[in-house]
Design an enzyme around this catalytic site. Structure first.
Site, PDB file in Angstrom:
ATOM      1  N   ASP A   1       0.869  -1.165   0.000  1.00 35.49           N
ATOM      2  CA  ASP A   1       0.000   0.000   0.000  1.00 35.49           C
ATOM      3  C   ASP A   1       0.910   1.220   0.000  1.00 35.49           C
ATOM      4  OD1 ASP A   1      -3.200   0.391   0.780  1.00 35.49           O
ATOM      5  OD2 ASP A   1      -1.963   2.138   1.257  1.00 35.49           O
TER       6      ASP A   1
ATOM      7  N   ASP B   1       3.602   2.627  -4.162  1.00 32.14           N
ATOM      8  CA  ASP B   1       2.734   3.571  -4.864  1.00 32.14           C
ATOM      9  C   ASP B   1       2.701   3.130  -6.316  1.00 32.14           C
ATOM     10  OD1 ASP B   1       1.479   5.654  -6.130  1.00 32.14           O
ATOM     11  OD2 ASP B   1       2.729   7.231  -5.263  1.00 32.14           O
ATOM     12  N   VAL B   2       1.549   2.660  -6.784  1.00 28.92           N
ATOM     13  CA  VAL B   2       1.481   2.099  -8.136  1.00 28.92           C
ATOM     14  C   VAL B   2       1.655   3.155  -9.215  1.00 28.92           C
ATOM     15  CG1 VAL B   2       0.072   0.150  -7.385  1.00 28.92           C
ATOM     16  CG2 VAL B   2      -1.046   2.227  -8.267  1.00 28.92           C
TER      17      VAL B   2
ATOM     18  N   TYR C   1     -12.943   7.712 -13.138  1.00 31.47           N
ATOM     19  CA  TYR C   1     -12.814   6.404 -12.492  1.00 31.47           C
ATOM     20  C   TYR C   1     -13.496   5.327 -13.325  1.00 31.47           C
ATOM     21  CZ  TYR C   1     -13.772   2.835  -8.867  1.00 31.47           C
ATOM     22  OH  TYR C   1     -13.891   1.673  -8.145  1.00 31.47           O
TER      23      TYR C   1
ATOM     24  N   THR D   1     -16.848  -0.681   2.511  1.00 34.88           N
ATOM     25  CA  THR D   1     -15.455  -0.419   2.860  1.00 34.88           C
ATOM     26  C   THR D   1     -15.368   0.936   3.556  1.00 34.88           C
ATOM     27  OG1 THR D   1     -14.912   0.732   0.794  1.00 34.88           O
ATOM     28  CG2 THR D   1     -14.715  -1.690   0.796  1.00 34.88           C
TER      29      THR D   1
END
Length: 268
Positions: free
Chosen positions: A41, A67-68, A160, A195
């Site tokens: 993460d 961090d992608v 998104y 979530t």
């Protein structure tokens, strides 16, 4: 019959966005089934919190910052997983970013579009690019990415949703190329899942529950179960597919059926 408690014994797995929510549930499910999991993460304390909780249960887990949006960070996380576990067999892409829409489409700033696409879609590309050689070398490699019903229908969030729709296409094209290397690539498209993104919004969750034919929103564990199936040898002849896990939301028009007779049963 497959022993569902040991489907991933000896497997090395890397899960992005695993500090909370769906990613954390996926990390737990894979570890419970025997995988050695690298919990990653961009928030280091959250990743370590999840990994530590798994270790306290006697499961095999480590934590790493990833961090992608940063190819260097992705490369380092993949290399660490492969070195620590001896192989990298499963990659699960959970990390994503969702910006709120502006009042009108023309109000959405370029920066929000770029960030949502770069993390949600570009991040998966970076992770797959780094992991594919290791997944191919394992002889049983599997990639499972987390899409969304937003990529299938209109539920708002332009950027998104566009990124999640792009994941469906990337899943299909990458599956076609990776198959020759023995790597399967699939996508899970969840509906509304309880979530931390919905924290403090229990009334909203209760309200949208009525839209779901199965009468409830999803839990992270619902999605983790689908991911575990697609990553396992139980799905050995499945690649390039999108598995929709949404309580029937995109298959049954509950509002239309209710409007016909007020009972939800529809006309016969």
């Amino acid at each position: 019959m497959t022993d569902l408690t040991h489907r991933f014994t000896g497997h090395g797995a890397l899960v992005t966005g695993a500090g909370r929510g769906i990613g954390a549930a996926v990390a737990r499910r894979l570890a419970q089934e025997g995988a050695r999991v690298l919990v990653t993460d961009r928030d280091a304390p959250e990743a370590e919190h999840v990994a530590a909780a798994l270790r306290r249960e006697g499961l095999l887990a480590e934590a790493a910052v990833c961090d992608v949006a940063d190819q260097g960070a992705v490369d380092a996380a993949v290399a660490r997983a492969a070195a620590a576990f001896g192989s990298l067999d499963v990659l699960v892409n959970c990390a994503a970013h969702c910006s709120a829409d502006g009042p009108a489409f023309e109000d959405d700033p370029d920066e929000s579009w770029a960030r949502d696409l770069d993390i949600t879609l570009g991040g998966v590309r970076r992770c797959c690019r780094a992991a594919l050689p290791h997944l191919a070398a394992s002889g049983r490699g599997a990639v499972v990415s987390i899409g969304s019903v937003n990529g299938l229908m209109d539920f708002g969030n332009h950027a998104y949703s566009a990124a999640k729709a792009g994941l469906g296409s990337l899943t299909r094209t990458l599956a076609g190329q990776a198959a020759a290397r023995g790597v399967r690539v699939n996508l899970v498209a969840p509906g509304t899942v309880r979530t931390s993104a919905w924290e403090g919004r229990d009334d909203d969750l209760d309200a949208v529950s009525g839209c779901y034919p199965l009468g409830r929103v999803g839990e992270p564990e619902d999605i983790a179960a689908a991911v575990a199936f697609l990553a396992s040898r139980d799905a050995a002849w499945i690649t390039g597919t999108t598995l929709v896990v949404d309580g029937g939301l995109t298959s049954v028009h509950t509002g239309f059926r209710t409007a016909l007779d007020g009972s939800g049963a529809g006309r016969r």
